[in-house]
Design a protein around this motif. Sequence first.
Motif, short mmCIF file in Angstrom:
data_model
loop_
_atom_site.label_atom_id
_atom_site.label_comp_id
_atom_site.label_asym_id
_atom_site.label_seq_id
_atom_site.Cartn_x
_atom_site.Cartn_y
_atom_site.Cartn_z
N GLY A 31 52.11 46.67 49.21
CA GLY A 31 51.90 46.54 47.48
C GLY A 31 50.41 44.55 47.54
N ALA A 32 49.81 45.17 48.38
CA ALA A 32 48.71 44.55 48.19
C ALA A 32 47.33 45.20 47.59
CB ALA A 32 47.91 44.43 49.56
N ALA B 231 39.90 37.79 48.19
CA ALA B 231 40.68 37.31 46.51
C ALA B 231 41.83 37.50 46.26
CB ALA B 231 39.09 37.35 45.74
N ASN B 232 41.93 38.72 46.48
CA ASN B 232 43.76 38.75 45.34
C ASN B 232 45.01 39.49 46.50
OD1 ASN B 232 42.73 38.50 42.65
ND2 ASN B 232 41.80 40.49 42.83
N ALA B 233 44.46 38.46 47.52
CA ALA B 233 45.44 38.70 48.92
C ALA B 233 47.05 38.73 48.73
CB ALA B 233 45.43 38.56 49.81
N LEU B 234 47.67 39.49 49.59
CA LEU B 234 48.87 39.60 49.13
C LEU B 234 49.61 38.54 48.90
CD1 LEU B 234 51.46 42.13 47.75
CD2 LEU B 234 51.83 42.22 50.49
N GLN C 146 33.44 44.42 51.54
CA GLN C 146 34.78 42.84 51.44
C GLN C 146 34.19 42.24 52.29
OE1 GLN C 146 36.22 43.24 48.38
NE2 GLN C 146 35.56 45.84 47.76
N HIS C 147 33.26 42.13 53.10
CA HIS C 147 33.93 41.07 54.42
C HIS C 147 33.37 39.62 53.57
CE1 HIS C 147 34.62 45.45 56.44
NE2 HIS C 147 35.18 44.47 57.03
N ASP C 148 33.39 38.89 54.01
CA ASP C 148 32.70 37.36 53.14
C ASP C 148 32.81 36.69 54.82
OD1 ASP C 148 34.96 36.80 52.97
OD2 ASP C 148 34.91 36.29 50.62
N ILE C 149 33.73 36.23 55.46
CA ILE C 149 33.67 35.01 56.71
C ILE C 149 32.38 35.25 56.90
CG2 ILE C 149 34.30 36.22 59.24
CD1 ILE C 149 36.77 34.30 58.84
N GLY C 150 31.32 35.92 57.65
CA GLY C 150 30.32 35.57 58.23
C GLY C 150 29.40 34.50 57.17
N LEU D 95 46.69 40.89 54.88
CA LEU D 95 47.81 40.21 53.98
C LEU D 95 47.66 38.32 53.78
CD1 LEU D 95 51.22 41.06 55.52
CD2 LEU D 95 49.95 42.78 54.27
N ARG D 96 47.39 37.21 54.39
CA ARG D 96 47.29 36.83 54.10
C ARG D 96 45.48 36.27 53.45
NH1 ARG D 96 47.78 31.75 51.23
NH2 ARG D 96 47.42 29.97 52.61
N GLY D 97 44.83 36.97 53.82
CA GLY D 97 43.42 36.75 53.42
C GLY D 97 42.40 36.44 55.00
N ILE D 98 41.14 36.67 55.47
CA ILE D 98 41.24 35.95 56.73
C ILE D 98 40.30 35.15 56.54
CG2 ILE D 98 38.72 36.91 56.49
CD1 ILE D 98 39.62 37.42 59.76
N ASN D 99 39.53 34.51 55.48
CA ASN D 99 39.44 33.25 55.42
C ASN D 99 40.48 32.13 55.64
OD1 ASN D 99 36.41 33.08 55.21
ND2 ASN D 99 37.16 34.53 53.71
#
Lengths: 341, 211
Positions: free
Chosen positions: A77-78, A93-96, B100-104, A151-155
């Motif tokens: 559902g992401a 920005a709108n991660a699941l 859509q990659h923005d960490i860098g 799922l969470r957003g990498i940042n």
Amino acid sequence: MNGRERIFAVIQNKELDCLPLMPITMMFAADRIGAKYGDYASDCRILAEAQIRTAEEYDFDYVSAISDPAREAADLGANIHYFDDQPPAINEANALLADKTRLAGLKPIDPSQGRRMSDRVQGVALLKERAGSDKLIEGWVEGPCAQGADLRGINRLMMDFMDDPNFVRDLFAFAIDLELKFARAQIEAGADLIGVGDAAASLVGPALYKEFVFPEEKRLVDGIHEMGGMVRLHICGKTKKHYEGMGKLGCETVDLDWMNPMDAAREVMGPDQALCGNIDPVEVVKNGTPEKVWNGLAECHRQTGPKYIVGAGCEIPRESPLENVRAITEYARSNQPVAMP
Amino acid sequence: MSEWNSLYDAILTGDDKTATAVTEEALEKGAEPLELVNQYMVPAMDEVGKRFEEEEYFIPEMLLSARAMERSLALIQPRLAASGAKPIGRVAIGTVKGDQHDIGKNLVRSMLQGGGFEVYDLGMDVPHEKFIEAIQEKDVNIVCLSTLLTTTMPSMKTIIDNIQQAGLRDRVKVMVGGAPITPEFADQIGADCYGDSAYSAVKLARNLISA
């Protein structure tokens, strides 16, 4: 010896007629049949056609169902961005799980009921039906760090390691429960080997890898083995710091991205580990010459010694000159493996 | 450097709660906002960058330090603005259209902020015209373009060409970076420089401003 036999032989320490050849192709393969990548990633018939025709054209030893990392997240559902001619991408920005409390209510889905996961399972079945007698069939799942990031957003995930370690453990456990189901469905559909992509793992240091990532990668690898599948580990980026753990996972083959030394991997992971790689996909394959490709592979081969599988560090980029891709094949077909000591 | 060393330490260790508490205390006690930035925050982020280069720090540690720095800076910035202090330069940064990659990109943004630049983060998957608008409306000196994908690399050239066609090329320097980018590619597309890490981006941006 066909491609399938060749890959089994290198893994099982049997005699080989030449070097096995497993370069990753996705957009390059779609382009070879004139397909838009959006269609390749959404329709397994197009993926299978592109994989098989590319593997035949360049005599690759395998075909793969890899396409993008967003299949599982999409089915959960992401919010995914779809492009006409590029891989689907996670909307961070709108991660699941931008709100992490949602993890408690998330249930691993049945791959046969998921739209994009089912398409991959069907793709594996098609590849098996059409190419399974000659080529090794590769399925694909995400590793814990990659799926956690999707799922969470990498940042957010990168900071969760320190802010909320228990959440990371729960997230990774959820991810691997899901990936084990996905791997099983692909093995039942005919996959010989499951590729495990865990790109985000290269972003963390050795301590976090050991504490959080390795245990779940190991659970995934062990689970795939129990299902009768083999495992190819592929972590994009700098991974030298993780070599010891990667070697202890027990994968049949480990890919190394181009910036990682093959000789150090051989030293740390030992003589029994098959290693695949690792010329620079952009600088050598896309921007280089056949001679540069050949020389790059010769150096990888020299550093790796026995149990070497020819490949680039990551995906063969689209728009790579065809003569450069042919040079990869020519190197594999013209060279004998280094004998086991 | 002594009185507010705990600000330096808090940013270095990624402790945002301590960093903001110390910043608030320092400001209450009359510390000069610019002094807090130049004597504690910039050196801390500099050290973070060095530790990343030396593989002592990795992305999680860098992001935590960046968060601590950004939250402290948010407390300081209104005072800096009120005092009329000028940033070293103004930067517009974004991941190009289709990526859509923005960490860098986020790390470069944080390092530049920590290095004394005013940064306008345009986000990711940024339409080409947004960079032009940033030059026109925010009067930026540097445009930073990021991408992780080989497929979106050509967007960088399109943006530089658009800047040229808009008659704005002599007003800005263009810095490019991202995993598939090389110095040769930067030359080919007419960029002013290529940065291979968030740490190097600060040094390069300072050089571009002083050039």
